[in-house]
Design an enzyme around this catalytic site. Structure first.
Site, PDB file in Angstrom:
ATOM      1  N   VAL A  19       0.951  -1.259  -0.132  1.00  0.00           N
ATOM      2  CA  VAL A  19       0.049  -0.051  -0.016  1.00  0.00           C
ATOM      3  C   VAL A  19       0.682   1.261   0.071  1.00  0.00           C
ATOM      4  CG1 VAL A  19      -1.647   1.278   1.107  1.00  0.00           C
ATOM      5  CG2 VAL A  19      -1.786  -1.097   1.323  1.00  0.00           C
ATOM      6  N   ASP A 197      -9.712  -9.924   9.530  1.00  0.00           N
ATOM      7  CA  ASP A 197      -9.616  -8.603   8.931  1.00  0.00           C
ATOM      8  C   ASP A 197     -10.963  -8.105   8.888  1.00  0.00           C
ATOM      9  OD1 ASP A 197      -8.028  -6.783   6.926  1.00  0.00           O
ATOM     10  OD2 ASP A 197      -9.756  -7.540   5.673  1.00  0.00           O
ATOM     11  N   LYS A 201     -12.490  -4.565  10.369  1.00  0.00           N
ATOM     12  CA  LYS A 201     -13.082  -3.388   9.448  1.00  0.00           C
ATOM     13  C   LYS A 201     -14.668  -3.272   9.977  1.00  0.00           C
ATOM     14  CE  LYS A 201     -10.493  -4.661   5.397  1.00  0.00           C
ATOM     15  NZ  LYS A 201     -10.117  -5.405   4.214  1.00  0.00           N
TER      16      LYS A 201
HETATM   17  N1  HSE Z   1      -5.681  -8.237   3.216  1.00  0.00           N
HETATM   18  C1  HSE Z   1      -6.538  -7.180   3.000  1.00  0.00           C
HETATM   19  C2  HSE Z   1      -7.733  -7.804   2.158  1.00  0.00           C
HETATM   20  C3  HSE Z   1      -6.249  -5.838   2.446  1.00  0.00           C
HETATM   21  O1  HSE Z   1      -7.451  -8.705   1.397  1.00  0.00           O
HETATM   22  O2  HSE Z   1      -9.043  -7.151   1.996  1.00  0.00           O
HETATM   23  C4  HSE Z   1      -7.047  -4.791   2.200  1.00  0.00           C
HETATM   24  O3  HSE Z   1      -7.612  -4.436   3.658  1.00  0.00           O
END
Ligand code: HSE
Length: 399
Positions: A19, A197, A201
């Site tokens: 990123v 993840d 989020k």
């Molecule tokens: N590893 C995360 C995904 C990257 O695959 O969505 C973006 O947040």
């Protein structure tokens, strides 16, 4: 308030991974950003990097202590170090753009306070759903009480893996290796495929969409690493696909719930055709029914573009106001909610851990067994720590 002529942004960047480099390249291609990267702090001096070597330092203080740097952009994948950097920058009055969802999900309470105390701002639209501007939309457009639910595919890597498995009959390990090679996966892909993840989020989305900050440890997350060919066949025979989905939903009596779990998704769902590294978020509200946001959820340039958007927002002195949290009565988080799940298991001992309220379908065969039944989220949460050790696959049916 936005000032007409604002100061040029001189950025101190932490991290030059997928990123960080994506942002660097995006910035080289925009004419009007009026933002320049002055210093880049990295961990490994031996890695080859496509940028002027004079930009790099190993010493965080070269950014944090530089009075000329007026914006810190934190894009490293170590949540603990990210926390130290962001904390340190905010306490010195420097505004920050961050993409670290794990760090944010665990520390937002304190980081919101630091913003208030020291007057600096923290923006993190790039932390959820890559290029999709979901946080700022939840904050600014959905700034009232009508929102009822946020449902979405929030992880590009696991969605990429599921696409390869469902569309190309690829094996799980090969699909994961591709997601890693393309730069979608985290350095520890367990983070992606076990739903962490998506969990982090959704903690962030729930704060901006609903107003309540929930400790991620309090939330059920189950991923796709136990998916087997039996589950794929089951879904295909029923005419659906399996997606890893986060679901945030308001409940009666000033409560709301959320969880992350694979889901059987039918062709009439907006997210049915969200494939590869794309993410899709469905927002449902009283009076306006459903709306859908769709876009690339992972990858250097899409996520770098989202970081650029936060940088430009800082140019106009934008900051999150946490409107739902500050101006409404946010609902309480609850796991008192019954969902229907498909549970594929091998051993009845594994099945015995699940406290189903009702069973609607049951199958036992020579190769695998499953039940479809209704179970309380609280009863899944009770075995959250045990789940990764069981030989089972769990998916919500959406009913
Ligand atoms: N590893 C995360 C995904 C990257 O695959 O969505 C973006 O947040």
């Amino acid at each position: 308030m936005a000032s007409k002529k604002s100061e040029k942004l001189r950025i101190g960047l932490f991290g030059f991974g997928v990123v960080g480099q994506g942002l660097f390249e995006v910035l080289q291609n925009v004419q009007t950003a009026e933002a320049v990267i002055k210093t880049i702090c990295i961990k490994d001096p031996d890695k080859k990097r496509k940028a002027d070597p004079n930009l790099f330092t190993l010493d965080p203080e070269q950014i944090l202590n530089d009075p000329d740097i007026n914006l810190v952009v934190e894009l490293i994948d170590d949540a603990d170090r990210a926390y130290e950097i962001v904390r340190s920058a905010l306490t010195r009055g420097k505004s920050v753009v961050s993409g670290n969802k794990k760090m944010l999900a665990h520390h937002l309470n304190e980081l919101i306070e630091l913003q208030e105390t020291f007057g600096a701002a923290l923006l993190y639209d790039a932390s959820a759903c890559g290029s999709i501007p979901v946080i700022r939309n939840l904050e600014e457009y959905y700034d009232n009480d009508l929102l009822q639910s946020i449902t979405g595919i929030l992880n590009g890597s696991s969605n990429y893996i599921l696409s390869r498995i469902f569309s190309d009959n690829m094996g799980y390990d090969e699909a994961l290796a591709e997601a890693q090679a393309l730069g979608f996966a985290e350095s520890d892909p367990v983070f992606d495929v076990e739903g962490f993840d998506s969990l982090y989020k959704s903690v962030i989305l729930a704060l901006h969409g609903i107003g309540t900050l929930v400790d991620p440890d309090e939330v059920v997350n189950f991923g796709i690493s136990n998916l087997s060919s039996h589950d794929v066949l089951f879904a295909k025979e029923k005419g659906c696909r399996i997606k890893l989905v986060a679901e945030i939903r308001k409940l009666p009596d000033e409560k709301f719930t959320f969880f992350v779990m694979p889901k059987l998704v039918w062709p009439d769902a907006y997210i049915f055709n969200v494939e590869d590294e794309y993410n899709g978020v469905v927002i449902e509200g009283q009076f306006y029914d459903k709306q859908f946001m769709f876009g690339k959820g992972a990858g250097g340039h899409p996520t770098g573009s989202a970081v650029l958007s936060d940088i430009t927002a800082r140019k106009h002195n934008y900051r999150y106001e946490y409107k739902k949290r500050n101006f409404f009565n946010p609902p309480y988080y609850s796991r008192d909610w019954v969902i229907e799940v498909y549970l594929r298991y091998h051993d009845v001992l594994d099945l015995s851990h699940f406290d189903f309220e009702t069973i609607t379908e049951k199958y036992s065969g020579p190769k695998f067994n499953y039940v479809i039944g209704r179970i309380k989220l609280e009863d899944i949460y009770r075995i959250k720590k045990l789940l990764p050790r069981l030989n089972v696959f769990l998916a919500s049916t959406g009913k």
